[in-house]
Design a protein around this motif. Structure first.
Motif, mmCIF file in Angstrom:
data_model
loop_
_atom_site.group_PDB
_atom_site.id
_atom_site.type_symbol
_atom_site.label_atom_id
_atom_site.label_comp_id
_atom_site.label_asym_id
_atom_site.label_seq_id
_atom_site.Cartn_x
_atom_site.Cartn_y
_atom_site.Cartn_z
ATOM 1 N N LYS A 1 7.886 -23.532 -0.445
ATOM 2 C CA LYS A 1 8.294 -22.264 -0.909
ATOM 3 C C LYS A 1 7.204 -21.260 -1.241
ATOM 4 O O LYS A 1 6.052 -21.392 -1.548
ATOM 5 N N GLN A 2 7.687 -19.968 -1.056
ATOM 6 C CA GLN A 2 6.833 -18.951 -1.317
ATOM 7 C C GLN A 2 7.621 -17.885 -1.759
ATOM 8 O O GLN A 2 8.923 -17.827 -1.978
ATOM 9 N N VAL A 3 6.579 -16.887 -2.399
ATOM 10 C CA VAL A 3 7.277 -15.698 -2.956
ATOM 11 C C VAL A 3 7.222 -14.393 -2.276
ATOM 12 O O VAL A 3 6.261 -14.134 -1.729
ATOM 13 N N ALA A 4 8.412 -13.864 -1.693
ATOM 14 C CA ALA A 4 8.273 -12.764 -0.766
ATOM 15 C C ALA A 4 8.695 -11.641 -1.630
ATOM 16 O O ALA A 4 8.953 -11.808 -2.729
ATOM 17 N N GLN A 5 8.806 -10.453 -1.099
ATOM 18 C CA GLN A 5 9.257 -9.222 -1.746
ATOM 19 C C GLN A 5 10.596 -8.658 -1.101
ATOM 20 O O GLN A 5 10.651 -9.145 0.347
ATOM 21 N N ALA A 6 11.472 -8.335 -1.668
ATOM 22 C CA ALA A 6 12.772 -7.829 -1.311
ATOM 23 C C ALA A 6 12.975 -6.398 -1.819
ATOM 24 O O ALA A 6 12.721 -5.739 -2.824
ATOM 25 N N HIS B 1 0.755 -1.247 -0.053
ATOM 26 C CA HIS B 1 0.123 -0.139 -0.129
ATOM 27 C C HIS B 1 0.918 1.301 -0.072
ATOM 28 O O HIS B 1 0.183 2.357 0.168
ATOM 29 N N THR B 2 2.220 0.985 -0.464
ATOM 30 C CA THR B 2 2.911 2.266 -0.239
ATOM 31 C C THR B 2 3.682 2.479 -1.567
ATOM 32 O O THR B 2 3.693 1.404 -2.493
ATOM 33 N N SER B 3 4.294 3.510 -1.740
ATOM 34 C CA SER B 3 5.178 3.842 -2.826
ATOM 35 C C SER B 3 6.199 2.730 -3.131
ATOM 36 O O SER B 3 6.723 2.448 -4.327
ATOM 37 N N LEU B 4 6.877 2.202 -1.752
ATOM 38 C CA LEU B 4 8.053 1.346 -1.963
ATOM 39 C C LEU B 4 7.699 0.150 -2.752
ATOM 40 O O LEU B 4 8.543 -0.588 -3.285
ATOM 41 N N PHE B 5 6.404 -0.248 -2.872
ATOM 42 C CA PHE B 5 5.912 -1.492 -3.656
ATOM 43 C C PHE B 5 6.487 -1.449 -5.125
ATOM 44 O O PHE B 5 6.721 -2.378 -5.816
ATOM 45 N N HIS B 6 6.464 -0.317 -5.715
ATOM 46 C CA HIS B 6 6.914 -0.157 -7.241
ATOM 47 C C HIS B 6 8.691 -0.660 -7.196
ATOM 48 O O HIS B 6 9.013 -0.391 -8.375
ATOM 49 N N TYR B 7 9.051 -0.317 -6.018
ATOM 50 C CA TYR B 7 10.519 -0.899 -6.078
ATOM 51 C C TYR B 7 11.096 -2.289 -5.407
ATOM 52 O O TYR B 7 12.128 -2.656 -5.745
ATOM 53 N N THR B 8 10.224 -2.982 -5.022
ATOM 54 C CA THR B 8 10.513 -4.362 -4.502
ATOM 55 C C THR B 8 10.510 -5.341 -5.691
ATOM 56 O O THR B 8 10.071 -5.269 -6.757
ATOM 57 N N TYR B 9 11.335 -6.196 -5.495
ATOM 58 C CA TYR B 9 11.512 -7.431 -6.468
ATOM 59 C C TYR B 9 10.846 -8.655 -5.627
ATOM 60 O O TYR B 9 10.813 -8.876 -4.394
ATOM 61 N N ASN B 10 10.492 -9.758 -6.477
ATOM 62 C CA ASN B 10 9.996 -10.907 -6.085
ATOM 63 C C ASN B 10 11.241 -11.569 -5.358
ATOM 64 O O ASN B 10 12.567 -11.464 -6.058
ATOM 65 N N TRP B 11 11.188 -12.206 -4.391
ATOM 66 C CA TRP B 11 12.167 -13.022 -3.593
ATOM 67 C C TRP B 11 11.698 -14.189 -3.275
ATOM 68 O O TRP B 11 10.960 -14.451 -2.312
ATOM 69 N N PRO B 12 12.456 -15.454 -3.514
ATOM 70 C CA PRO B 12 12.072 -16.961 -3.183
ATOM 71 C C PRO B 12 12.399 -17.064 -1.887
ATOM 72 O O PRO B 12 13.636 -16.860 -1.521
ATOM 73 N N ILE B 13 11.453 -17.574 -0.975
ATOM 74 C CA ILE B 13 11.874 -17.960 0.322
ATOM 75 C C ILE B 13 11.266 -19.527 0.908
ATOM 76 O O ILE B 13 10.450 -19.770 -0.094
ATOM 77 N N THR B 14 11.721 -20.130 1.608
ATOM 78 C CA THR B 14 11.131 -21.274 2.336
ATOM 79 C C THR B 14 10.602 -20.954 3.646
ATOM 80 O O THR B 14 11.405 -20.510 4.494
ATOM 81 N N ASP B 15 9.255 -21.354 3.695
ATOM 82 C CA ASP B 15 8.641 -20.870 5.184
ATOM 83 C C ASP B 15 9.072 -22.137 6.230
ATOM 84 O O ASP B 15 9.817 -23.094 5.854
ATOM 85 N N PHE B 16 8.547 -22.004 7.539
ATOM 86 C CA PHE B 16 8.937 -22.877 8.431
ATOM 87 C C PHE B 16 8.722 -24.111 8.205
ATOM 88 O O PHE B 16 9.025 -25.342 8.772
ATOM 89 N N ASP B 17 7.689 -24.409 7.380
ATOM 90 C CA ASP B 17 7.086 -25.735 7.099
ATOM 91 C C ASP B 17 7.686 -26.437 5.900
ATOM 92 O O ASP B 17 7.326 -27.430 5.454
#
Lengths: 162, 162
Positions: A80-85, A61-77
């Motif tokens: 695989k998920q796609v986070a933002q970096a 919901h912020t202007s920063l979202f236009h600057y972030t990249y998809n980033w692969p992570i693995t959760d505690f379980d």
């Protein structure tokens, strides 16, 4: 102690032949002050990985979202998920171009960095551009055809030179 | 076109003798691979200024808030306000130290950059540290006395070498 001794340690590389032009039709942009040969490392950028929930609740919901990249992570379980970096370097300054892309990038999820390299020789005075891929948050004015699917684009950006 | 011709354009400077150490008690940190002389420009970082409202509603509630810097802005009515900025470079990677600070920084609100310089000679293997000042979001373990007020700190960080 003179040089990194741990394989996780990261020598910071930055091409010295760059400047930021403030007033361009796309806002700020990164330009070459000398000819940059193909394959040159342009920048090694540390990244800050955002939590999936804080991204959804806040960052989107912020202007920063236009600057972030998809980033692969693995959760505690182990899923695989796609986070933002947030990219802490020139990776957040490169503008997008489908036709004139001259920089590719490669994620290193283990070391939390992205490395940017010249895709071809970049002549003096030319703007350095990347392809944002599926994270494009605006209409792509210079795309001649529909952009390739994310996986194909990933492979292109992660091209191995040698 | 070989060099920036507009006074607003920004030559990007980065000291090449740096690496990121991944595993330290403070998390990631920036270290010197060679002795860095006093006054050396360590990094010129573009910044992304966040809106006051989006910062209050969203960014303050995320992990990113620990990385942002106070940033002076003037609103549409001509009133001075303090916004927050994300530093797109090593400025977001330097750890805090009151006792061992060896890097100072100076904001350039017109050109949207922060320049970091060596406060003294930095020996090989030493960590590069700044002072976070009033934006400190955790208890300062190594402060021998109460930290100086923000204005005094600002003056210290903006020290003129020549």
């Amino acid at each position: 102690m003179a040089t990194p001794s741990n394989k996780l340690d990261i020598p910071l590389q930055r091409c010295p032949d760059l400047y930021i032009k403030v007033c361009t039709p796309k806002g700020r942009g990164v330009y070459a002050t000398k000819t940059i040969p193909a394959k040159t490392v342009i920048d090694v950028c540390p990244v800050l990985v955002l939590g999936v929930e804080e991204n959804k609740s806040h960052i989107e919901h912020t202007s920063l979202f236009h600057y972030t990249y998809n980033w692969p992570i693995t959760d505690f379980d182990g899923n695989k998920q796609v986070a933002q970096a947030v990219i802490l370097g020139l990776g957040s300054m490169f503008n997008h171009s489908t036709q004139d892309q001259n920089v590719v990038w490669e994620r290193d999820p283990e070391r939390l960095i992205i490395t940017y390299r010249a895709l071809r020789d970049i002549p003096v005075g030319e703007e350095l551009c990347i392809s944002y891929g599926s994270h494009l948050t605006f209409k792509d004015a210079d795309a001649p055809v529909a952009p390739p699917p994310e996986e194909e684009l990933e492979m292109f950006n992660q091209i191995q030179f040698d």
